[in-house]
Design an enzyme around this catalytic site. Structure first.
Site, PDB file in Angstrom:
ATOM      1  N   GLY A   7     -23.689 106.761  64.593  1.00 45.94           N
ATOM      2  CA  GLY A   7     -22.472 105.980  64.838  1.00 45.94           C
ATOM      3  C   GLY A   7     -22.891 104.588  65.292  1.00 45.94           C
ATOM      4  N   LEU A   8     -22.978 103.643  64.361  1.00 46.71           N
ATOM      5  CA  LEU A   8     -23.365 102.276  64.727  1.00 46.71           C
ATOM      6  C   LEU A   8     -22.124 101.548  65.234  1.00 46.71           C
ATOM      7  CD1 LEU A   8     -25.749 100.897  61.919  1.00 46.71           C
ATOM      8  CD2 LEU A   8     -26.354 101.504  64.264  1.00 46.71           C
ATOM      9  N   CYS A 100     -12.485 110.780  73.482  1.00 43.47           N
ATOM     10  CA  CYS A 100     -12.965 110.167  72.248  1.00 43.47           C
ATOM     11  C   CYS A 100     -14.247 110.864  71.782  1.00 43.47           C
ATOM     12  CB  CYS A 100     -13.207 108.683  72.483  1.00 43.47           C
ATOM     13  SG  CYS A 100     -13.751 107.814  71.025  1.00 43.47           S
ATOM     14  N   GLY A 124     -25.581 106.264  70.660  1.00 39.59           N
ATOM     15  CA  GLY A 124     -26.382 105.493  71.605  1.00 39.59           C
ATOM     16  C   GLY A 124     -26.046 105.827  73.050  1.00 39.59           C
ATOM     17  N   CYS A 200     -12.820 103.307  74.480  1.00 38.12           N
ATOM     18  CA  CYS A 200     -13.809 103.712  73.501  1.00 38.12           C
ATOM     19  C   CYS A 200     -13.497 103.102  72.130  1.00 38.12           C
ATOM     20  CB  CYS A 200     -13.708 105.229  73.443  1.00 38.12           C
ATOM     21  SG  CYS A 200     -14.585 106.000  72.150  1.00 38.12           S
TER      22      CYS A 200
END
Length: 395
Positions: A7-8, A100, A124, A200
């Site tokens: 998930g960038l 989220c 991350g 988020c």
């Protein structure tokens, strides 16, 4: 080669996570989640999604990994935003970041990743994953991040064994300065980028205005309750059972207008939360005013002066059975069992000594020291050493 979808987010943490996975020999795909369309409530220059998706794209190009954007705004609205409105309306304070992760990143997003043939999804987050074997079965552990200052395991306290089995947290062993250093060495555009604040993936949102879209403002009064009020000095009744004692310790106090004086007006009790200091716009007090209780039915906010006001503190909280969540299902308590743990009721709060007491109709978390601003709708998470064992919604 195992395939991982990262998930960038357009931030430094997920950028470095993608790079580390590449180094470990995974086939990496970058996906940016678009969760929001409405720019009218975001504070325009603070982290608009366009800039973020652009940064994510540049990072993917630099690392030479495939990249695409997925639009999850419909699911996000339904699972997170609508839920938030409903909770605020009832006078509870939801935690959208915890939700989220449970409902979007490790559910909707995970399903998309699996449909792309991924073995794992990675984020991350500053946390780690452990595994152990018990009775021939593999059990996944959610562990705190090595950087005590950035540990984000609290936000993942609602994940299940199934979700953890598919999750990777590549930066969990690193500190934030180390992550920035790696990004700088790679000359990534995100190396110096400020951490995003706010909901988020939405960016910084003006919460009152955001809530006003659905919850109509209605004027009500602010009452200040003095700390010497009799309600704080009542004699504790004798109870015949532990359960009754805990129910008493976790109760909300019954405030009434007569107990204090009216010191101001507000635009809706549902916009406020326990422990809140800002936004009351009442001056002339010796110490700052804190919200000690909100009554959304009568539309009244009760406040008290100073961070040590007795109205802020309680020793216990209750979780309904259907809102108790064990990451470590193998350690779940049976009725009349108890367990000593370390617990926290909000992100970044230092862990507190507590005991979990499971009864037929739910669980009490009883703290050694009274806690400030225990807030309905928020999550309490409990740990053993650096492992998060479970969590629940404060009721």
């Amino acid at each position: 080669m195992k395939r991982v979808v990262v998930g960038l987010s357009g931030g430094v943490d997920s950028s470095v996570a993608a790079y580390l996975l590449q180094e470990q020999g995974y086939e990496v795909i970058g996906l940016f989640m678009k969760n929001w369309h409405d720019d009218s409530v975001t504070i325009s220059n603070e982290c608009p999604w366009l800039e973020d998706s652009n940064d994510a794209l540049l990072v993917a190009e630099k690392l030479g990994i495939p990249f695409q954007t997925v639009d999850l705004s419909e699911e996000y609205k339904e699972k997170i935003v609508d839920y938030m409105f409903k909770e605020y309306e009832q006078g509870r304070t939801p935690n959208p970041d915890v939700l989220c992760n449970r409902e979007i990143k490790f559910d909707v997003f995970l399903k998309i990743a699996l449909s792309l043939g991924a073995d794992y999804v990675a984020t991350g987050h500053y946390c780690r994953k452990g595994t152990l074997e018990k009775d021939g079965k593999e059990i996944y552990q959610l562990l705190a991040g090595k950087d005590g200052n950035k540990d984000q395991s609290y936000f993942l306290c609602q994940l299940s064994q199934d979700q953890l089995s598919k999750a990777l947290f590549p930066i969990g062993e690193l500190t934030k300065p180390q992550v920035r250093e790696i990004a700088a060495k790679l000359d990534l555009i995100t190396a110096e980028k400020k951490d995003s604040q706010g909901l988020c993936f939405i960016g910084k949102v003006r919460l009152p205005e955001f809530l006003q879209q659905q919850l109509q403002p209605k004027e009500g009064i602010i009452i200040e309750v003095p700390e010497e009020a009799s309600i704080f000095n009542q004699e504790v009744p004798n109870f015949s059972s532990e359960e009754d004692t805990f129910a008493y310790e976790s109760r909300n106090r019954d405030y009434s207008n007569e107990i204090g004086k009216t010191v101001g007006k507000h635009q809706g009790a549902h916009y406020f939360t326990k422990g809140q200091r800002k936004g009351l716009n009442v001056g002339g007090t010796k110490e700052g005013l804190y919200v000690i209780e909100t009554d959304v039915e009568k539309n009244i906010i009760y406040t008290g002066q100073g961070a040590n006001h007795p109205g802020l503190f309680k020793k216990a909280l209750f979780i309904k059975n259907n809102e108790i969540h064990w990451i470590r299902e193998d350690l779940a308590l049976q009725p009349n069992e108890k367990k000593e743990v370390m617990a926290r009721i909000r992100y970044r709060q230092p862990l507190q000594k507590a005991t979990l007491h499971q009864f037929e109709n739910g669980m009490y978390v009883v703290f050694e020291e009274p806690q400030s601003a225990i807030t309905e709708g928020q999550f309490v998470a409990w740990h053993h050493d650096d492992e998060v064992l479970g969590s629940g919604v404060i009721s």
